[in-house]
Design an enzyme around this catalytic site. Structure first.
Site, short mmCIF file in Angstrom:
data_model
loop_
_atom_site.label_atom_id
_atom_site.label_comp_id
_atom_site.label_asym_id
_atom_site.label_seq_id
_atom_site.Cartn_x
_atom_site.Cartn_y
_atom_site.Cartn_z
N ASP A 23 62.62 1.62 75.59
CA ASP A 23 62.75 0.72 76.74
C ASP A 23 63.08 -0.69 76.24
OD1 ASP A 23 62.50 -0.71 79.08
OD2 ASP A 23 60.29 -0.66 79.08
N ASN A 25 63.77 -3.45 78.24
CA ASN A 25 63.46 -4.59 79.11
C ASN A 25 62.05 -4.59 79.69
OD1 ASN A 25 63.76 -2.48 80.81
ND2 ASN A 25 65.20 -3.46 82.21
N ASP A 27 60.36 -2.53 81.56
CA ASP A 27 60.00 -1.96 82.87
C ASP A 27 59.34 -0.59 82.73
OD1 ASP A 27 62.10 -0.34 82.18
OD2 ASP A 27 63.29 -0.70 84.00
N ASP A 31 66.05 3.11 78.35
CA ASP A 31 67.35 2.73 78.92
C ASP A 31 68.44 2.72 77.86
OD1 ASP A 31 66.91 0.19 77.58
OD2 ASP A 31 65.53 -0.26 79.22
N ASP A 100 75.16 15.30 79.86
CA ASP A 100 74.59 16.44 80.55
C ASP A 100 75.40 16.67 81.81
OD1 ASP A 100 72.58 18.39 81.38
OD2 ASP A 100 71.21 17.28 80.08
N ASP A 201 74.18 22.26 82.24
CA ASP A 201 72.90 22.63 82.83
C ASP A 201 73.00 23.93 83.64
OD1 ASP A 201 70.13 21.49 83.41
OD2 ASP A 201 70.86 21.75 85.46
N GLU A 244 73.66 25.91 78.97
CA GLU A 244 72.26 26.32 79.14
C GLU A 244 72.29 27.60 79.96
OE1 GLU A 244 67.92 24.99 80.86
OE2 GLU A 244 69.73 24.66 82.00
N HIS A 316 63.67 19.18 76.29
CA HIS A 316 62.85 18.48 77.28
C HIS A 316 62.16 19.43 78.26
CE1 HIS A 316 66.52 19.49 79.21
NE2 HIS A 316 66.02 19.17 80.39
N ASP A 317 62.44 20.73 78.15
CA ASP A 317 61.78 21.71 79.03
C ASP A 317 60.72 22.51 78.29
OD1 ASP A 317 63.46 21.09 81.21
OD2 ASP A 317 64.99 22.51 80.53
C1 GLC Z 1 67.69 22.79 83.48
C2 GLC Z 1 67.14 21.51 82.91
C3 GLC Z 1 65.84 21.22 83.57
C4 GLC Z 1 66.09 21.06 85.05
C5 GLC Z 1 66.83 22.26 85.64
C6 GLC Z 1 67.41 21.94 86.97
O1 GLC Z 1 66.90 23.88 83.19
O2 GLC Z 1 67.04 21.60 81.53
O3 GLC Z 1 65.20 20.10 83.05
O4 GLC Z 1 64.89 20.89 85.73
O5 GLC Z 1 67.91 22.66 84.84
O6 GLC Z 1 68.48 21.05 86.85
CA CA Z 2 63.94 -0.16 80.75
#
Ligand code: GLC
Ligand code: CA
Length: 547
Positions: A23, A25, A27, A31, A100, A201, A244, A316-317
């Site tokens: 981050d 700034n 908040d 970013d 993405d 995705d 994905e 991230h999942d």
């Molecule tokens: C993919 C992403 C996930 C998101 C889902 C819906 O699985 O990796 O984070 O919630 O798609 O877009």
């Molecule tokens: Ca920020």
């Protein structure tokens, strides 16, 4: 950037989850200027590609995976100019950028959907999937991924719309040629700006098979639509794409990535990361190393010479891999390094998720109020109907997506140097040595090990192109071989804390160690392996030259 053919085979991809990276700034939200400030860190690590999770305008019901403007940058992340500067700064450092691409659905605040729901004869009506109800209920019994039915009734036009994810993520209707044309234009807009490719995705869901029991399968027009994207956007730009695509087999993966298909460059494979899930990520069984390695090897063998693998333990999942497959307490470093060795020794493009290079573990949140993720919160309410709360919280500790979404620990200052303000989600309570600053200056750190591994992965032809062969997978020990143009590398990994010794039937000499997570690999007639020991060694057939 200037394209070398097949550059993706030497790509090492670093995934940035922008909300939690840095981050600039105060908040509390990461970013783009924060990312720019850390590009030298990425160069030092040695990655040559970044996959940036969504940073488009979004109401953030699903942390940016609900996009309300495909061509913009979310205010909290910065401006389009910041984005252009980041792209330029990445390219100057030889780092390519994958965006993405979230085109299975939009946000319900996207102007297309705002129009679509206005009336049945609106020009955008058919951009989404609207159907009449059946027998007084939804058009079919499909459920949404994050719980509840996949259909939402819209009072004003008296029809249901499909959402495979949250109610705020209506699915686009890919059977509509106008919608596809808009998507192609949007993809070309980013590629023309200089973006190098996309992570796509849930791309296997874009064509719906309404005869299937669940909406996520491979629909009748999926390959036709991907081929169209490839011809009209990806291929003319030489873009790299990774799909994905949950639930594939090596055979069905080749339908996406085979050279004759002209669809995607590669697909993610997740079989091994689901290893031990008892039907759900919140229900973990006992970890089985043999199954884990076996699933990876199945893909290696399945695509050998025919396709290209992705090498992924985290994103991230998913929860942190050390917490799932390694040792969070005593052998954190050894197990983080072993898991990296096992994966990077294989054929394919590795993906690192931010913080994985520090060997981060799950943060172990104590209360539901500490979580932010919609999937986790929905699961909490469902699980609480069946189990006692302490057990439910343990299940979230194991499986929640927030395990990997907490702020990146940069240094020992407040909020781990992620923000000068209040972070949008609580920082992980990691051991003090787990910061980028500490690990960069410690030669035994996980970071330094990743650095060596990444350098090898970009230059060692055997590790890049070599054929894969599994030599041993039993009693928590796995041994495999990579061979290329008469050269050989053997990778040996031990899971767990029980030391073991194996017969050296591989022609390995003590001097042949390329990389190991212990300083003094014990190689003789037998090879003695300590807890989570891993090594990559040179070998030859029956005493031949070792290169
Ligand atoms: C993919 C992403 C996930 C998101 C889902 C819906 O699985 O990796 O984070 O919630 O798609 O877009
Ligand atoms: Ca920020």
């Amino acid at each position: 950037m200037k394209q070398e053919q097949d550059w993706y085979k030497k790509a090492v991809v670093y995934q940035i989850y922008p909300k939690s990276f840095c981050d600039s700034n105060g908040d509390g939200v990461g970013d783009i200027r924060g990312i720019i400030s850390k590009l030298d860190y990425l160069s030092d690590l040695g990655v040559n590609t970044v996959w940036l999770s969504p940073c488009y305008p979004s109401p953030n019901h699903d942390n940016g995976y609900d996009i309300s403007d495909y061509r913009g940058i979310g205010k909290e992340y910065g401006t389009l100019n910041d984005f252009r500067e980041m792209l330029d700064q990445m390219h100057r450092r030889g780092i390519r950028l994958l965006m993405d691409l979230v085109v299975n659905h939009t946000s319900d605040e996207h102007p297309w959907f705002v129009e679509s729901r206005k009336s049945r004869d609106n020009p955008y009506r058919d951009f989404y999937i609207w159907k009449d109800g059946k027998d007084g209920g939804a058009p079919n019994d499909w459920n949404a991924t994050f719980g509840g039915p996949a259909w939402e009734y819209d009072e004003s036009t008296k029809q249901y719309y499909l959402h495979l994810f949250t109610v705020q993520q209506p699915d686009l209707n890919w059977d509509n040629p106008e919608a596809r044309r808009e998507i192609v234009d949007m993809i070309n807009y980013w590629l023309d700006m200089g973006v190098d490719g996309f992570r796509c995705d849930v791309i296997n869901s874009i064509s719906k098979d309404f005869t299937a029991p669940y909406g996520g399968g491979i629909g009748p027009h999926l390959h036709e639509y991907l081929h169209e994207l490839n011809r009209k956007a990806f291929a003319p730009h030489g873009a790299m794409t990774v799909g994905e695509t949950w639930g594939l087999t090596p055979e069905t993966a080749l339908d996406f990535t085979g050279a004759d298909r002209q669809e995607l460059t590669m697909t993610f494979q997740f079989d091994h990361v689901c290893c031990g899930w008892d039907g759900s990520k919140f229900k973990k069984g006992k970890f089985d190393a043999k199954m884990f390695v076996g699933l990876l090897a199945h893909w290696q063998a399945g695509l050998n010479g025919r396709g290209w693998n992705t090498l992924v333990n985290e994103n991230h999942d998913l929860p942190r891999s050390v917490s799932q497959f390694g040792d969070e307490t005593v052998y954190v470093r050894e197990s983080a390094k072993m898991l990296a060795t096992l994966l990077y020794g294989m054929q394919g493009t590795p993906y690192i998720y931010q913080g994985q290079e520090l060997g981060l573990i799950n943060p172990h949140f104590g209360d539901i109020s500490e979580y932010d993720d919609i999937e986790t919160i929905n699961a909490y309410h469902e699980l609480a109907k069946k189990y006692e709360i302490p057990k439910v919280l343990k299940m979230l500790n194991d499986g929640s997506r927030d395990n990997s979404r907490v702020p990146m620990p940069w240094d020992g200052s407040k909020n781990a140097g992620f923000t000068a303000g209040k972070p949008w989600i609580k920082s992980g309570d990691y051991p003090a040595f787990m910061t980028a600053e500490r690990e960069r200056s410690d030669e035994n750190s996980v970071f330094q090990y990743y650095k060596k591994l990444i350098a090898l992965k970009k230059t060692d032809e055997c590790l890049i192109y070599g054929d894969f062969r599994l030599l041993k997978n039993e009693h928590n020990v796995c041994v495999y071989e990579r061979s290329y143009n008469g050269k050989k590398r053997i990778v040996i990994c031990l899971f767990g804390t029980n030391a073991q010794s194996i017969a050296n039937i591989y022609g390995i000499r003590p001097g042949g160690v390329v990389l190991s997570n212990y300083p003094d690999a014990a190689i003789g007639e037998r090879i003695a392996l300590r807890p989570y020991e891993a090594m990559i060694v040179k070998a030859s057939d029956a005493g031949g030259a070792v290169e």
